[in-house]
Enzyme design. Structure first.
Site, PDB file in Angstrom:
ATOM      1  N   SER A 102     -12.211  34.846  -5.475  1.00  0.00           N
ATOM      2  CA  SER A 102     -12.957  34.820  -4.288  1.00  0.00           C
ATOM      3  C   SER A 102     -12.358  34.320  -3.224  1.00  0.00           C
ATOM      4  CB  SER A 102     -14.244  34.341  -4.374  1.00  0.00           C
ATOM      5  OG  SER A 102     -14.825  34.033  -3.148  1.00  0.00           O
ATOM      6  N   SER A 103     -12.613  34.366  -1.817  1.00  0.00           N
ATOM      7  CA  SER A 103     -11.738  33.724  -0.709  1.00  0.00           C
ATOM      8  C   SER A 103     -12.469  32.232  -0.693  1.00  0.00           C
ATOM      9  CB  SER A 103     -11.936  34.472   0.455  1.00  0.00           C
ATOM     10  OG  SER A 103     -13.069  34.690   0.857  1.00  0.00           O
ATOM     11  N   CYS A 104     -13.684  32.055  -1.337  1.00  0.00           N
ATOM     12  CA  CYS A 104     -14.310  30.839  -1.427  1.00  0.00           C
ATOM     13  C   CYS A 104     -13.658  29.928  -2.208  1.00  0.00           C
ATOM     14  CB  CYS A 104     -15.731  30.854  -1.845  1.00  0.00           C
ATOM     15  SG  CYS A 104     -16.628  31.718  -0.565  1.00  0.00           S
ATOM     16  N   GLY A 105     -13.303  28.524  -2.251  1.00  0.00           N
ATOM     17  CA  GLY A 105     -13.344  27.636  -3.169  1.00  0.00           C
ATOM     18  C   GLY A 105     -11.558  27.616  -3.327  1.00  0.00           C
TER      19      GLY A 105
END
Length: 258
Positions: A102-105
């Site tokens: 994911s582009s999160c984290g």
């Protein structure tokens, strides 16, 4: 569209139909190499790919990404592009650690080590008048068709220093919406500054990083920032406003010259 049942405190029920925000796997391929797979709203995907490459440091400008092609496949979407310039070496080195994320984290030792690298200092900029924030918030309400239809989409917008909204991008993912905005502006040769970025997202480390790397000088978000977001904004000199509402906003870091 989904059929559901609304349940009320008095026990009554009513059948309803609700639009849902589109979400699909989007694979980004640069120079024939699969770099990342993100869950995203399959709209403005060319902007997304360009903005992602810019905010990840793979591309230095819009000219570094060419031959963009979109393909809808059985399980989602593939965005293919040719990458040139500074990011080619990074691409082959980092693709091992970015098979799918994911582009999160933060993910893996490469990202942990990247935390120690300073962000480029933001350009000298004037203080933003609070009225510009309130004007932009009011203007954003009518520029989010996906959010209005579903109640489940994030938006990232660029506004001038008077608060007039110039461009908006929406996505199920908060980082994706910002990448789309960055890509759309870069494609048209428009800088993020002067002006400011307005994000409906939680103000995390990544939102600050993407804004700074894309050349932004002022970021406004509707929620409070994390500690790491504040640290990075202060180190780079990014002006950061948070908890932005129609009648108030919190100046967290003032990076403006006076």
């Amino acid at each position: 569209m989904v059929s559901a049942v609304s349940v009320f405190p008095d026990g009554s029920r009513a059948a309803v139909s609700r639009d849902l925000v589109p979400e699909a796997p989007v694979a980004l391929e640069f120079n024939g190499l699969s770099y990342a797979v993100m869950m995203a709203t399959p709209a403005d995907l060319a902007d997304f790919a360009l903005g992602f490459a810019l905010s990840e440091g793979l591309a230095g400008s819009a000219a570094d990404l060419t031959d963009l092609a979109l393909a809808e496949v059985e399980h989602g979407w593939i965005v293919r592009a040719t990458l040139s310039g500074v990011g080619v070496e990074q691409l082959t080195e980092r693709v091992r650690a970015r098979v799918a994320e994911s582009s999160c984290g933060l993910c893996g030792i490469e990202n942990l080590e990247a935390l120690t690298k300073p962000l480029p200092p933001v350009a000298t900029h004037a203080a933003l008048e609070p009225q510009a924030i309130f004007a932009a918030l009011a203007g954003l309400e009518t520029r989010q068709p996906l959010q209005q239809a579903t109640g489940a989409a994030h938006a990232a917008a660029w506004a001038d220093n008077a608060g007039a909204i110039g461009l908006v991008r929406e996505d199920v993912g908060r980082h994706n919406a910002l990448d789309k905005l960055i890509g759309a502006l870069a494609k048209d040769g428009k800088p993020l500054a002067p002006g400011f970025v307005l994000s409906t997202a939680r103000c995390s480390y990544e939102i600050v990083e993407k804004t700074v790397r894309a050349g932004g000088t002022t970021l406004v978000t509707v929620s409070l920032p994390t500690t790491m977001a504040v640290d990075r904004a202060q180190a780079a000199g990014l002006s950061l406003w948070s908890l932005a509402r129609g009648d108030s906003a919190l100046l967290v870091n003032d990076g403006a010259t006076r």
